[in-house]
Write a protein that holds these residues in place. Structure first.
Motif, PDB file in Angstrom:
ATOM      1  N   LYS A 269      -4.988   3.579  22.450  1.00  0.00           N
ATOM      2  CA  LYS A 269      -6.150   3.241  21.630  1.00  0.00           C
ATOM      3  C   LYS A 269      -6.859   4.474  21.106  1.00  0.00           C
ATOM      4  N   GLU A 270      -6.866   5.544  21.911  1.00  0.00           N
ATOM      5  CA  GLU A 270      -7.569   6.751  21.485  1.00  0.00           C
ATOM      6  C   GLU A 270      -6.808   7.520  20.402  1.00  0.00           C
ATOM      7  N   ASP A 271      -5.574   7.091  20.068  1.00  0.00           N
ATOM      8  CA  ASP A 271      -4.769   7.813  19.085  1.00  0.00           C
ATOM      9  C   ASP A 271      -4.597   7.060  17.765  1.00  0.00           C
ATOM     10  N   ILE A 272      -5.311   5.953  17.591  1.00  0.00           N
ATOM     11  CA  ILE A 272      -5.193   5.207  16.345  1.00  0.00           C
ATOM     12  C   ILE A 272      -6.469   5.372  15.530  1.00  0.00           C
ATOM     13  N   PRO A 273      -6.397   5.229  14.209  1.00  0.00           N
ATOM     14  CA  PRO A 273      -7.602   5.370  13.378  1.00  0.00           C
ATOM     15  C   PRO A 273      -8.701   4.416  13.812  1.00  0.00           C
ATOM     16  N   GLY A 274      -9.922   4.897  13.784  1.00  0.00           N
ATOM     17  CA  GLY A 274     -11.050   4.076  14.221  1.00  0.00           C
ATOM     18  C   GLY A 274     -11.465   3.037  13.202  1.00  0.00           C
ATOM     19  N   GLN A 275     -11.182   3.282  11.920  1.00  0.00           N
ATOM     20  CA  GLN A 275     -11.584   2.371  10.852  1.00  0.00           C
ATOM     21  C   GLN A 275     -10.338   1.828  10.157  1.00  0.00           C
ATOM     22  N   VAL A 276      -9.654   0.914  10.836  1.00  0.00           N
ATOM     23  CA  VAL A 276      -8.383   0.406  10.314  1.00  0.00           C
ATOM     24  C   VAL A 276      -8.591  -0.333   8.995  1.00  0.00           C
ATOM     25  N   ASN A 277      -9.628  -1.163   8.921  1.00  0.00           N
ATOM     26  CA  ASN A 277      -9.845  -1.928   7.691  1.00  0.00           C
ATOM     27  C   ASN A 277     -10.143  -1.003   6.511  1.00  0.00           C
ATOM     28  N   ALA A 278     -10.894   0.075   6.756  1.00  0.00           N
ATOM     29  CA  ALA A 278     -11.189   1.020   5.671  1.00  0.00           C
ATOM     30  C   ALA A 278      -9.908   1.677   5.163  1.00  0.00           C
ATOM     31  N   VAL A 279      -9.036   2.105   6.076  1.00  0.00           N
ATOM     32  CA  VAL A 279      -7.754   2.696   5.677  1.00  0.00           C
ATOM     33  C   VAL A 279      -6.948   1.684   4.871  1.00  0.00           C
ATOM     34  N   PHE A 280      -6.906   0.449   5.355  1.00  0.00           N
ATOM     35  CA  PHE A 280      -6.191  -0.628   4.673  1.00  0.00           C
ATOM     36  C   PHE A 280      -6.719  -0.825   3.252  1.00  0.00           C
ATOM     37  N   GLN A 281      -8.038  -0.896   3.109  1.00  0.00           N
ATOM     38  CA  GLN A 281      -8.630  -1.170   1.793  1.00  0.00           C
ATOM     39  C   GLN A 281      -8.396  -0.013   0.825  1.00  0.00           C
ATOM     40  N   PHE A 282      -8.622   1.225   1.265  1.00  0.00           N
ATOM     41  CA  PHE A 282      -8.420   2.365   0.371  1.00  0.00           C
ATOM     42  C   PHE A 282      -6.969   2.457  -0.090  1.00  0.00           C
ATOM     43  N   TYR A 283      -6.048   2.232   0.824  1.00  0.00           N
ATOM     44  CA  TYR A 283      -4.628   2.287   0.469  1.00  0.00           C
ATOM     45  C   TYR A 283      -4.287   1.223  -0.567  1.00  0.00           C
ATOM     46  N   HIS A 284      -4.786   0.013  -0.371  1.00  0.00           N
ATOM     47  CA  HIS A 284      -4.454  -1.072  -1.291  1.00  0.00           C
ATOM     48  C   HIS A 284      -5.168  -0.940  -2.629  1.00  0.00           C
ATOM     49  N   ILE A 285      -6.336  -0.336  -2.633  1.00  0.00           N
ATOM     50  CA  ILE A 285      -6.987  -0.030  -3.913  1.00  0.00           C
ATOM     51  C   ILE A 285      -6.126   0.933  -4.720  1.00  0.00           C
ATOM     52  N   MET A 286      -5.623   1.983  -4.062  1.00  0.00           N
ATOM     53  CA  MET A 286      -4.763   2.950  -4.742  1.00  0.00           C
ATOM     54  C   MET A 286      -3.523   2.266  -5.321  1.00  0.00           C
ATOM     55  N   VAL A 287      -2.858   1.445  -4.522  1.00  0.00           N
ATOM     56  CA  VAL A 287      -1.640   0.781  -4.977  1.00  0.00           C
ATOM     57  C   VAL A 287      -1.942  -0.180  -6.122  1.00  0.00           C
ATOM     58  N   ALA A 288      -3.020  -0.950  -5.995  1.00  0.00           N
ATOM     59  CA  ALA A 288      -3.369  -1.922  -7.042  1.00  0.00           C
ATOM     60  C   ALA A 288      -3.655  -1.224  -8.368  1.00  0.00           C
ATOM     61  N   ILE A 289      -4.374  -0.108  -8.304  1.00  0.00           N
ATOM     62  CA  ILE A 289      -4.663   0.628  -9.542  1.00  0.00           C
ATOM     63  C   ILE A 289      -3.386   1.222 -10.111  1.00  0.00           C
ATOM     64  N   GLY A 290      -2.516   1.727  -9.262  1.00  0.00           N
ATOM     65  CA  GLY A 290      -1.252   2.266  -9.737  1.00  0.00           C
ATOM     66  C   GLY A 290      -0.448   1.225 -10.506  1.00  0.00           C
ATOM     67  N   MET A 291      -0.387   0.014  -9.997  1.00  0.00           N
ATOM     68  CA  MET A 291       0.334  -1.044 -10.696  1.00  0.00           C
ATOM     69  C   MET A 291      -0.370  -1.432 -11.991  1.00  0.00           C
ATOM     70  N   THR A 292      -1.709  -1.400 -11.982  1.00  0.00           N
ATOM     71  CA  THR A 292      -2.467  -1.700 -13.200  1.00  0.00           C
ATOM     72  C   THR A 292      -2.182  -0.674 -14.287  1.00  0.00           C
ATOM     73  N   LEU A 293      -2.114   0.605 -13.903  1.00  0.00           N
ATOM     74  CA  LEU A 293      -1.825   1.656 -14.883  1.00  0.00           C
ATOM     75  C   LEU A 293      -0.429   1.488 -15.479  1.00  0.00           C
ATOM     76  N   ILE A 294       0.524   1.081 -14.654  1.00  0.00           N
ATOM     77  CA  ILE A 294       1.873   0.812 -15.173  1.00  0.00           C
ATOM     78  C   ILE A 294       1.813  -0.319 -16.193  1.00  0.00           C
ATOM     79  N   GLY A 295       1.075  -1.376 -15.866  1.00  0.00           N
ATOM     80  CA  GLY A 295       0.954  -2.502 -16.781  1.00  0.00           C
ATOM     81  C   GLY A 295       0.312  -2.114 -18.103  1.00  0.00           C
ATOM     82  N   LEU A 296      -0.762  -1.327 -18.036  1.00  0.00           N
ATOM     83  CA  LEU A 296      -1.468  -0.921 -19.258  1.00  0.00           C
ATOM     84  C   LEU A 296      -0.601  -0.038 -20.146  1.00  0.00           C
ATOM     85  N   THR A 297       0.129   0.884 -19.535  1.00  0.00           N
ATOM     86  CA  THR A 297       0.956   1.788 -20.335  1.00  0.00           C
ATOM     87  C   THR A 297       2.192   1.087 -20.888  1.00  0.00           C
TER      88      THR A 297
END
Length: 460
Positions: free
Chosen positions: A311-339
């Motif tokens: 437990k002491e070796d895992i990120p303390g804010q799992v949901n925050a890591v999850f959300q930031f990662y998925h925001i990045m991926v979602a925007i990346g796919m949006t940019l592909i769609g727009l271009t």
């Protein structure tokens, strides 16, 4: 709040603000090179008009980027003294290389880039623009190498014990080409190309909507769209390579990015969702076993989950890591769609016929910036609780004499100064955009200067 949280917030503030500008510099530098190369090849003065205009915006971006980057180096010593001692030899090598190979190249040609119009030949000015762009690219190399070493240390050994322990370089090139540096560098470069390309697309889409600078804006829009299309598609490849590297070298981070807990099960890939860390559940839209397939090319292969690690070796804010990662991926796919949509409209001969598409592209300037920030947040928060992965915990990296009140004072001060700088940047950027490219005829002054010199020599 304790000193650790406050210091992390302060460093996140300064890094996030600084990271607005270097990607823009790299991306704008690439397209400025294309503009000047097009001018040299065709002799069309409109390309020189574009190069001159965007050089002014590049100079503004470069100046604020340099000013805001200096602050972080001081923070290493004030808030993170133990960390500085621990990684000093590693970072010293990388930052010295940045100064010698990157900043010297960039700043050496910068004067010619900014003030060399009508003073040097177009070919020499193009070489200067190329030198500035290469310098900004090399600068990113050494910063990403230093940061990647923290994620995947290599080419070192530990000297000393306890508070006196520090990492020393044993193999410089192993340190440079550590397991994550190449994949992360390519990901950062391409994100920078997208940031610069979409700024140019946004500004020239605005001009087209306002019926200003029509011809040059169409040329600039098309060039930036090609760069954005190639970069957005390439980001799929570099993102996948980077994720594969995280799966091998930082499996706890990957598990946090997808909210995966059970190591005995195949891992789902979420399109979007919400992580309930206490109950170890994720609610959202998912592709069943999709992550297992991406990593192992097998839908049924288990993936290490967060329960595999102490437990002491895992990120303390799992949901925050999850959300930031998925925001990045979602925007990346949006940019592909727009271009891709832009490429389709161009192929149909209707690229500039749809007002709604131009309006979308004006607003899309924010997307690469948000994606770049979200990606860095996911990478850095996912590395926790380590500041150097597997070697030095963040809680042990702090300065021992800094108090919470001191950090609060500096945090408030930095916030005020950075808000002022950002306001100034937006004001000056808006002013330059409203003025636009110079519509007056470009008259090359170099022949006149040559005549003046010859006349003075004859008179003498």
């Amino acid at each position: 709040m304790d000193v650790e949280i406050l210091s992390r917030i302060q460093f996140a503030l300064t890094v996030s603000f600084h990271y607005i500008y270097p990607p823009l510099s790299i991306g704008l530098g690439l397209i400025m090179v294309i503009f000047e190369a097009s001018y040299l090849k065709t002799g069309n003065i409109e390309y020189e008009r574009l190069a001159r205009f965007w050089t002014k915006i590049f100079a503004l971006t470069f100046g604020i980027g340099v000013a805001t980057g200096i602050v972080m180096e001081f923070e290493f010593g004030t808030n993170w003294a133990t960390y500085s001692r621990y990684v000093g030899d590693i970072f010293g090598s990388a930052l010295a290389a940045e100064g010698i190979f990157a900043f010297a190249l960039e700043s050496g040609f910068l004067g010619i880039l900014l003030f060399g119009w009508n003073r040097v030949s177009p070919r020499v000015h193009f070489i200067a623009t190329l030198g500035v762009w290469f310098g900004s690219m090399f600068s990113a190399v050494w910063i990403v190498v230093a940061n990647s070493w923290q994620q995947t240390p290599a080419g070192y050994h530990i000297v000393g014990e306890g508070l006196e322990a520090r990492a020393e370089v044993t193999d410089f090139w192993a340190m440079v080409f550590n397991p994550s540096s190449v994949d992360r560098l390519s990901h950062v470069w391409i994100g920078s190309f997208l940031a610069g390309a979409f700024l140019i697309i946004s500004v020239h889409a605005y001009y087209l909507l306002k019926n200003r600078h029509i011809e040059v804006s169409k040329r600039a829009f098309k060039i930036a769209l090609v760069v954005a299309l190639v970069a957005s598609l390439s980001q799929l490849f570099t993102g996948h390579r980077s994720a594969d590297g995280v799966a091998i070298n930082q499996p706890a981070k990957l598990a946090a990015m997808e909210g995966h807990y059970d190591s005995l099960q195949a891992a789902d890939m979420y399109i979007m969702g919400w992580v309930d860390h206490d109950n170890q559940e994720v609610t959202g839209i998912k592709i069943p076993n999709g992550l297992s397939f991406l990593i192992h090319q097998d839908f049924n292969e288990p993936v290490k989950g967060l329960n595999h690690f102490p437990k002491e070796d895992i990120p303390g804010q799992v949901n925050a890591v999850f959300q930031f990662y998925h925001i990045m991926v979602a925007i990346g796919m949006t940019l592909i769609g727009l271009t891709l949509l832009g490429a389709f409209l161009w192929w149909r001969g209707k690229l500039f016929d749809h007002k709604w598409y131009l309006q979308v592209m004006v607003a899309a300037v924010l997307l690469p910036q948000i994606a770049n920030q979200a990606g860095w947040f996911a990478a850095e928060m996912g590395r926790q609780p380590w500041v150097v992965y597997g070697l030095l915990r963040t809680s042990d990296a702090l300065s021992k004499v800094v108090t919470a009140n001191q950090v609060i004072f500096s945090l408030v001060l930095f916030t005020a100064i950075y808000c002022l700088l950002f306001t100034l940047f937006v004001y000056l950027l808006n002013k330059k955009i409203k003025h636009g490219p110079d519509d007056s005829p470009m008259i090359d002054q170099r022949p006149k200067q040559k005549e003046m010199v010859e006349a003075l020599n004859t008179h003498s």
